[in-house]
Design an enzyme around this catalytic site. Structure first.
Site, PDB file in Angstrom:
ATOM      1  N   THR A 184       0.666  -1.232   0.117  1.00  0.00           N
ATOM      2  CA  THR A 184       0.382   0.173  -0.095  1.00  0.00           C
ATOM      3  C   THR A 184       0.779   0.958  -0.229  1.00  0.00           C
ATOM      4  O   THR A 184       1.931   0.922   0.832  1.00  0.00           O
ATOM      5  CB  THR A 184      -1.261  -0.181   1.226  1.00  0.00           C
ATOM      6  OG1 THR A 184       0.178  -0.144   1.856  1.00  0.00           O
ATOM      7  CG2 THR A 184      -1.679  -0.957   1.679  1.00  0.00           C
ATOM      8  N   ASP A 185       0.457   2.198  -0.073  1.00  0.00           N
ATOM      9  CA  ASP A 185       0.814   4.014  -0.321  1.00  0.00           C
ATOM     10  C   ASP A 185       0.755   4.504   0.913  1.00  0.00           C
ATOM     11  O   ASP A 185      -0.163   4.369   1.568  1.00  0.00           O
ATOM     12  CB  ASP A 185       0.713   4.399  -1.424  1.00  0.00           C
ATOM     13  CG  ASP A 185      -1.216   4.686  -1.920  1.00  0.00           C
ATOM     14  OD1 ASP A 185      -1.719   4.502  -0.840  1.00  0.00           O
ATOM     15  OD2 ASP A 185      -0.953   5.021  -3.235  1.00  0.00           O
ATOM     16  N   GLY A 186       0.535   5.613   0.830  1.00  0.00           N
ATOM     17  CA  GLY A 186       0.704   6.679   2.205  1.00  0.00           C
ATOM     18  C   GLY A 186      -1.229   7.033   2.443  1.00  0.00           C
ATOM     19  O   GLY A 186      -1.046   6.709   3.724  1.00  0.00           O
TER      20      GLY A 186
END
Length: 140
Positions: free
Chosen positions: A14-16
């Site tokens: 996942t990203d931020g």
């Protein structure tokens, strides 16, 4: 027909914003490709060592339909199709339950490692296409 495998989204994918980073959905697709090869009886160590034959990706695309989050359990539906005597494509659907989260496509070209020129698909790849393709290998 096709090949179906499951994947649980991991935190590192996942990203931020807490959703799967866009490039990682193609990584998930490639993992399904590897699993389909193994399920068809192909030795992955030999296949990816690529001493004589390799299958580089010549094209990749993906359309995102809905976000995926850490912990989501998805299914990846993979369907390969022969394009000509030395290439094939794989269509992928990433599903969260019955909902389509993404659709992807990769096109692969079989090449001779020695001269980097196109090479006819070997028997093991014809068999893989026969296992998971919508139609018998060679028909399109």
């Amino acid at each position: 027909m096709g090949y179906v495998t499951e994947h649980q989204v991991r935190f590192h994918e996942t990203d931020g914003a807490g959703v799967v980073y866009f490039a990682n959905e193609l990584v998930i697709c490639h993992s399904a490709y590897e699993a389909s090869l193994a399920a068809a009886g192909i030795d992955l160590g030999i296949f990816f060592k690529a001493e004589a034959i390799a299958y580089p990706i010549a094209h990749a695309s993906i359309d995102y339909r809905r976000p995926l989050h850490c912990g989501d359990r998805i299914t990846v539906h993979l369907t390969p199709a022969r394009l000509d005597d030395s290439s094939f494509e794989i269509q992928y659907q990433l599903k969260l339950g019955d909902m389509l989260a993404a659709q992807a496509l990769t096109r692969h070209v079989c090449i001779s490692v020695a001269d980097r020129r196109r090479h006819p698909l070997p028997t093991e790849m014809e068999q893989w296409l026969g296992c998971w393709g919508d139609s018998p290998a060679g028909e399109r």
